[in-house]
Design a protein around this motif. Sequence first.
Motif, PDB file in Angstrom:
ATOM      1  N   ARG A 140       1.664   9.215 -11.782  1.00 31.68           N
ATOM      2  CA  ARG A 140       0.737   8.073 -11.727  1.00 31.68           C
ATOM      3  C   ARG A 140       1.052   7.019 -12.790  1.00 31.68           C
ATOM      4  O   ARG A 140       0.966   5.825 -12.529  1.00 31.68           O
ATOM      5  N   SER A 141       1.409   7.479 -13.964  1.00 28.33           N
ATOM      6  CA  SER A 141       1.651   6.534 -15.062  1.00 28.33           C
ATOM      7  C   SER A 141       2.954   5.758 -14.871  1.00 28.33           C
ATOM      8  O   SER A 141       3.192   4.771 -15.565  1.00 28.33           O
ATOM      9  N   PHE A 142       3.803   6.177 -13.953  1.00 33.24           N
ATOM     10  CA  PHE A 142       5.069   5.494 -13.692  1.00 33.24           C
ATOM     11  C   PHE A 142       5.035   4.682 -12.396  1.00 33.24           C
ATOM     12  O   PHE A 142       5.995   4.011 -12.061  1.00 33.24           O
ATOM     13  N   LEU A 143       3.923   4.756 -11.678  1.00 34.39           N
ATOM     14  CA  LEU A 143       3.809   4.126 -10.365  1.00 34.39           C
ATOM     15  C   LEU A 143       3.810   2.601 -10.474  1.00 34.39           C
ATOM     16  O   LEU A 143       3.030   2.018 -11.217  1.00 34.39           O
ATOM     17  N   LEU A 144       4.709   1.982  -9.724  1.00 30.82           N
ATOM     18  CA  LEU A 144       4.669   0.539  -9.515  1.00 30.82           C
ATOM     19  C   LEU A 144       3.860   0.363  -8.231  1.00 30.82           C
ATOM     20  O   LEU A 144       4.317   0.751  -7.148  1.00 30.82           O
ATOM     21  N   PRO A 145       2.626  -0.155  -8.338  1.00 29.62           N
ATOM     22  CA  PRO A 145       1.733  -0.158  -7.172  1.00 29.62           C
ATOM     23  C   PRO A 145       2.207  -1.067  -6.038  1.00 29.62           C
ATOM     24  O   PRO A 145       2.950  -2.028  -6.251  1.00 29.62           O
ATOM     25  N   LYS A 146       1.746  -0.735  -4.862  1.00 30.92           N
ATOM     26  CA  LYS A 146       2.125  -1.433  -3.631  1.00 30.92           C
ATOM     27  C   LYS A 146       2.022  -2.953  -3.760  1.00 30.92           C
ATOM     28  O   LYS A 146       2.880  -3.676  -3.259  1.00 30.92           O
ATOM     29  N   ASP A 147       0.983  -3.442  -4.427  1.00 28.86           N
ATOM     30  CA  ASP A 147       0.817  -4.900  -4.517  1.00 28.86           C
ATOM     31  C   ASP A 147       1.867  -5.574  -5.403  1.00 28.86           C
ATOM     32  O   ASP A 147       1.956  -6.793  -5.446  1.00 28.86           O
ATOM     33  N   LYS A 148       2.696  -4.777  -6.090  1.00 30.25           N
ATOM     34  CA  LYS A 148       3.776  -5.333  -6.918  1.00 30.25           C
ATOM     35  C   LYS A 148       5.151  -4.960  -6.386  1.00 30.25           C
ATOM     36  O   LYS A 148       6.155  -5.186  -7.047  1.00 30.25           O
ATOM     37  N   VAL A 149       5.174  -4.390  -5.176  1.00 27.13           N
ATOM     38  CA  VAL A 149       6.410  -3.903  -4.579  1.00 27.13           C
ATOM     39  C   VAL A 149       6.761  -4.747  -3.358  1.00 27.13           C
ATOM     40  O   VAL A 149       5.885  -5.068  -2.555  1.00 27.13           O
ATOM     41  N   ALA A 150       8.035  -5.084  -3.225  1.00 27.85           N
ATOM     42  CA  ALA A 150       8.515  -5.721  -1.998  1.00 27.85           C
ATOM     43  C   ALA A 150       8.634  -4.641  -0.936  1.00 27.85           C
ATOM     44  O   ALA A 150       9.273  -3.610  -1.165  1.00 27.85           O
ATOM     45  N   TYR A 151       7.989  -4.842   0.197  1.00 29.36           N
ATOM     46  CA  TYR A 151       8.056  -3.878   1.304  1.00 29.36           C
ATOM     47  C   TYR A 151       7.931  -4.637   2.619  1.00 29.36           C
ATOM     48  O   TYR A 151       7.557  -5.812   2.640  1.00 29.36           O
ATOM     49  N   LEU A 152       8.250  -3.948   3.688  1.00 26.23           N
ATOM     50  CA  LEU A 152       8.176  -4.529   5.023  1.00 26.23           C
ATOM     51  C   LEU A 152       7.230  -3.714   5.894  1.00 26.23           C
ATOM     52  O   LEU A 152       7.018  -2.536   5.641  1.00 26.23           O
ATOM     53  N   THR A 153       6.720  -4.372   6.929  1.00 22.96           N
ATOM     54  CA  THR A 153       5.979  -3.650   7.957  1.00 22.96           C
ATOM     55  C   THR A 153       6.851  -3.588   9.205  1.00 22.96           C
ATOM     56  O   THR A 153       7.754  -4.414   9.389  1.00 22.96           O
ATOM     57  N   THR A 154       6.564  -2.622  10.048  1.00 14.42           N
ATOM     58  CA  THR A 154       7.371  -2.436  11.257  1.00 14.42           C
ATOM     59  C   THR A 154       7.299  -3.627  12.197  1.00 14.42           C
ATOM     60  O   THR A 154       8.186  -3.817  13.020  1.00 14.42           O
ATOM     61  N   THR A 155       6.252  -4.446  12.080  1.00 17.98           N
ATOM     62  CA  THR A 155       6.092  -5.588  12.986  1.00 17.98           C
ATOM     63  C   THR A 155       6.819  -6.840  12.504  1.00 17.98           C
ATOM     64  O   THR A 155       6.943  -7.799  13.265  1.00 17.98           O
ATOM     65  N   GLN A 156       7.286  -6.833  11.276  1.00 21.16           N
ATOM     66  CA  GLN A 156       8.025  -7.996  10.793  1.00 21.16           C
ATOM     67  C   GLN A 156       9.386  -8.057  11.473  1.00 21.16           C
ATOM     68  O   GLN A 156       9.886  -7.064  11.999  1.00 21.16           O
ATOM     69  N   SER A 157       9.999  -9.228  11.443  1.00 17.58           N
ATOM     70  CA  SER A 157      11.268  -9.429  12.136  1.00 17.58           C
ATOM     71  C   SER A 157      12.463  -9.164  11.225  1.00 17.58           C
ATOM     72  O   SER A 157      12.338  -9.094   9.999  1.00 17.58           O
ATOM     73  N   MET A 158      13.597  -9.055  11.859  1.00 17.00           N
ATOM     74  CA  MET A 158      14.847  -8.879  11.135  1.00 17.00           C
ATOM     75  C   MET A 158      15.096 -10.070  10.210  1.00 17.00           C
ATOM     76  O   MET A 158      15.577  -9.895   9.087  1.00 17.00           O
ATOM     77  N   THR A 159      14.743 -11.252  10.645  1.00 12.72           N
ATOM     78  CA  THR A 159      14.881 -12.439   9.807  1.00 12.72           C
ATOM     79  C   THR A 159      14.008 -12.325   8.561  1.00 12.72           C
ATOM     80  O   THR A 159      14.460 -12.591   7.444  1.00 12.72           O
ATOM     81  N   GLU A 160      12.773 -11.901   8.749  1.00 13.92           N
ATOM     82  CA  GLU A 160      11.868 -11.722   7.606  1.00 13.92           C
ATOM     83  C   GLU A 160      12.387 -10.650   6.650  1.00 13.92           C
ATOM     84  O   GLU A 160      12.266 -10.783   5.429  1.00 13.92           O
ATOM     85  N   ALA A 161      12.977  -9.609   7.209  1.00 10.46           N
ATOM     86  CA  ALA A 161      13.550  -8.546   6.376  1.00 10.46           C
ATOM     87  C   ALA A 161      14.688  -9.098   5.521  1.00 10.46           C
ATOM     88  O   ALA A 161      14.751  -8.835   4.313  1.00 10.46           O
ATOM     89  N   LEU A 162      15.557  -9.848   6.132  1.00 17.53           N
ATOM     90  CA  LEU A 162      16.688 -10.437   5.406  1.00 17.53           C
ATOM     91  C   LEU A 162      16.193 -11.378   4.313  1.00 17.53           C
ATOM     92  O   LEU A 162      16.688 -11.347   3.174  1.00 17.53           O
ATOM     93  N   GLU A 163      15.200 -12.189   4.629  1.00 17.68           N
ATOM     94  CA  GLU A 163      14.645 -13.119   3.643  1.00 17.68           C
ATOM     95  C   GLU A 163      13.978 -12.379   2.480  1.00 17.68           C
ATOM     96  O   GLU A 163      14.114 -12.784   1.328  1.00 17.68           O
ATOM     97  N   LEU A 164      13.274 -11.286   2.783  1.00 18.49           N
ATOM     98  CA  LEU A 164      12.629 -10.504   1.724  1.00 18.49           C
ATOM     99  C   LEU A 164      13.666  -9.859   0.809  1.00 18.49           C
ATOM    100  O   LEU A 164      13.527  -9.894  -0.415  1.00 18.49           O
TER     101      LEU A 164
END
Length: 134
Positions: A4-28
């Motif tokens: 827990r003390s080493f966790l970089l929380p989700k709101d500070k992490v770059a991540y993708l959702t399955t519904t995003q596009s390949m273009t959005e993935a590349l841009e991220l």
Amino acid sequence: MEIRSFLLPKDKVAYLTTTQSMTEALELLEASQYSAVPVIDTDGKYIGTLSEGDLLWKLKCTSGLNFDNMGEIPVSGIKKRNYNECVAINAHMEDMLTLAADQNFVPVVDDDRVFLGIVRRKDIIEYYTRNITD
């Protein structure tokens, strides 16, 4: 020691959702300067990791796919060649060392596999370096 003390929380992490596009993935990936990011489904559950290599293989192996039309391909339609193992939030640092050898980061989930964030390999190495040298 719990992670827990080493966790970089989700709101500070770059991540993708399955519904995003390949273009959005590349841009991220370009904006974050990461070579791979976690992927979550519409329920927020961790399902895998998408890498730059996954995007390149999809582009190479899909006839007619190019930079102009890759916005039509959802992240869910891209084969992930590697799966970053995840750990539960109540895991201990000892559980992380083996995973960190093969992964840049370790995804952390709750008991329902909902993605909570990551622990970076850098933080795991620093933890063990401090404890070995102390």
